[in-house]
Enzyme design. Sequence first.
Site, PDB file in Angstrom:
ATOM      1  N   TYR A   1       0.851  -1.201   0.101  1.00  0.00           N
ATOM      2  CA  TYR A   1       0.022  -0.058  -0.130  1.00  0.00           C
ATOM      3  C   TYR A   1       0.983   1.099  -0.025  1.00  0.00           C
ATOM      4  O   TYR A   1       1.729   1.330   0.824  1.00  0.00           O
ATOM      5  CB  TYR A   1      -0.817  -0.088   1.189  1.00  0.00           C
ATOM      6  CG  TYR A   1      -2.203   0.847   1.140  1.00  0.00           C
ATOM      7  CD1 TYR A   1      -2.252   1.987   0.670  1.00  0.00           C
ATOM      8  CD2 TYR A   1      -3.057   0.692   2.121  1.00  0.00           C
ATOM      9  CE1 TYR A   1      -3.077   2.797   0.623  1.00  0.00           C
ATOM     10  CE2 TYR A   1      -4.246   1.543   2.285  1.00  0.00           C
ATOM     11  CZ  TYR A   1      -4.385   2.682   1.376  1.00  0.00           C
ATOM     12  OH  TYR A   1      -5.196   3.627   1.558  1.00  0.00           O
ATOM     13  N   CYS A   2       0.715   2.217  -1.109  1.00  0.00           N
ATOM     14  CA  CYS A   2       1.267   3.402  -1.129  1.00  0.00           C
ATOM     15  C   CYS A   2       2.848   3.194  -0.967  1.00  0.00           C
ATOM     16  O   CYS A   2       3.483   2.487  -2.019  1.00  0.00           O
ATOM     17  CB  CYS A   2       1.022   4.248   0.160  1.00  0.00           C
ATOM     18  SG  CYS A   2       1.439   6.037   0.236  1.00  0.00           S
TER      19      CYS A   2
END
Length: 575
Positions: free
Chosen positions: A308-309
């Site tokens: 994520y990210c």
Amino acid sequence: MADQTDVPQPPSLEDMQRWTWVIGRAQQLMLEHGVEMAMKAAETPPPSAFPNLGEPSALTRAATDFWTDSLSLWQRFLTPGTAAPERKDKRFAAPEWRQHPLFDLIRQTYLTVADHMLKSVDAIEGVDAVQKEKLRFATRTVVEAMSPSNFAFTNPEVMKRTLETGGENLLKGLEHLLRDLRQGQLSHVREGAFEVGRNLATTPGKVVKRTPLYELIQYSPTADQVFETPLVIFPPWINRFYILDLTPEKSFIRWAVEQGLTVFMVSWKSADAGMKDVVWDDYVAAQIDAIDTIRDLLGVKSAHAIGYCVAGTTLAATLAVLAGRGEAEKVKSATFFTAQVDFERAGELRHFVDDEQLKLLEGLAPDGFFDGRYMAATFNLLRGRDLIWNYVVSNYLLGNEYPAFDLLHWNGDTTNLPARWHRAYLTDLYRDNKLAVPKALTVLGVPLDLREVTTPTYVQAGREDHIAPAESVWKITDHFDGPLRFVLAGSGHIAGVVNPPSTGKYQYWTNDKPADSLEEFVSGATETKGSWWPDWIGWIEARAPDKVPASGGRVPGEGKLKAIEDAPGSYVRAR
């Protein structure tokens, strides 16, 4: 005697003259500021930096347009029954902004000045695109700050509340302000409304491994049979992992467990002085270590991985390292939540990576780590109208009680960052875009080449993402060489990811035909209402459909790794 809340009389000639002066002075300041900032950005004398500045096609035309619109505004104001075209703006949603002529004039004047301040940036010639984008960002920040809704005596809703409460709203707002000053950041939710382990991050599980950099959490199965290939999730260490384990009805982790996956979560340690030498290699090594730990615990060849990210960016580097070592088979599939690998179009965060900003950051990390509150302020600034000024008005001026909103609680639960890693991340990736250049970066002794990554990949982007813009996330398709499914989700960086099927909110777009650009993808895409999570689990099952009994090492603490403590662990609670 008239009620204090009655609508006052129309403005006097003196009031009108005052606001005429305000408009003219604002325009003058706008033009002077635009020229000054552009000259500074270009770092060259005015004649060579702005060869077209004196031409009627540039700022002169912008000024003419401004005065034309200003005269139109006054004509509407002085001519009964003439209404301006309405535009949706929740800052001016209260009816008093239209019912009271003076406040209506203030509102329309501000919107006119704001529009032309932004247009004046576009009118400046002789400045390169990057510098103009920085100037546009700075101008927008100023424009949002100067909104009359942000000040008590130019906000009719605040004035009305003050009269109704005898000033109690301002005292309450002062209490909120002083508390925020003590804690060093803007509050978004009521204190004590949420607590990790009580009503957040409550999915049952155990911490089965702890290192100086991360804890590994294994979640308890809820079915008798589970997929043989487990799932490990790498959340960003810029925030706490429980964005994927909010309240039970919003928890991606709980939902994934219910789908029959054996789920592991990496909970990163918030940086302290002991982590001053941590660099990107350490995070890549941690991801590989977690994958190997899970493979050994369950006796499987591979695991699904989610990044994520920033942890997704790191997962891309991990895949490249494994490919370079001939160990790509350790990862069965890779899923990227709003993650960037090519930062050419990385959006407004690039405004914070010039030499001046980087030098400022160094001064903020004297002990070798970067206070997460500064990072939170940066992210809030990208959406200042919604995440800063909205709460200034609500919390400080109107004195409203804070809402009980789990997502906003998480947003304010900041983590510290290792300073060496953070600077390298901003320079090597955001500024110099080295990850997109084959073998420009070396991690763990392996020159990174994303073209060598052939792992099946699922890429999710948010249509309104202001942190990892969809067009930037899309560019991962230009680098990986394996099968790839791209999904464009409605909403942004958080709500576009945390969108459980039970809510029926938003939508997502898919397109099974090859596309050379995001625009081409969208033009031929199929829209599906609701959450993209079912699409993802279908894709995961197609990669590895085999199931095994949920026993032995599949139960936290009953395999080779003994339980250290209950989920969500200690690192997520550390300040």
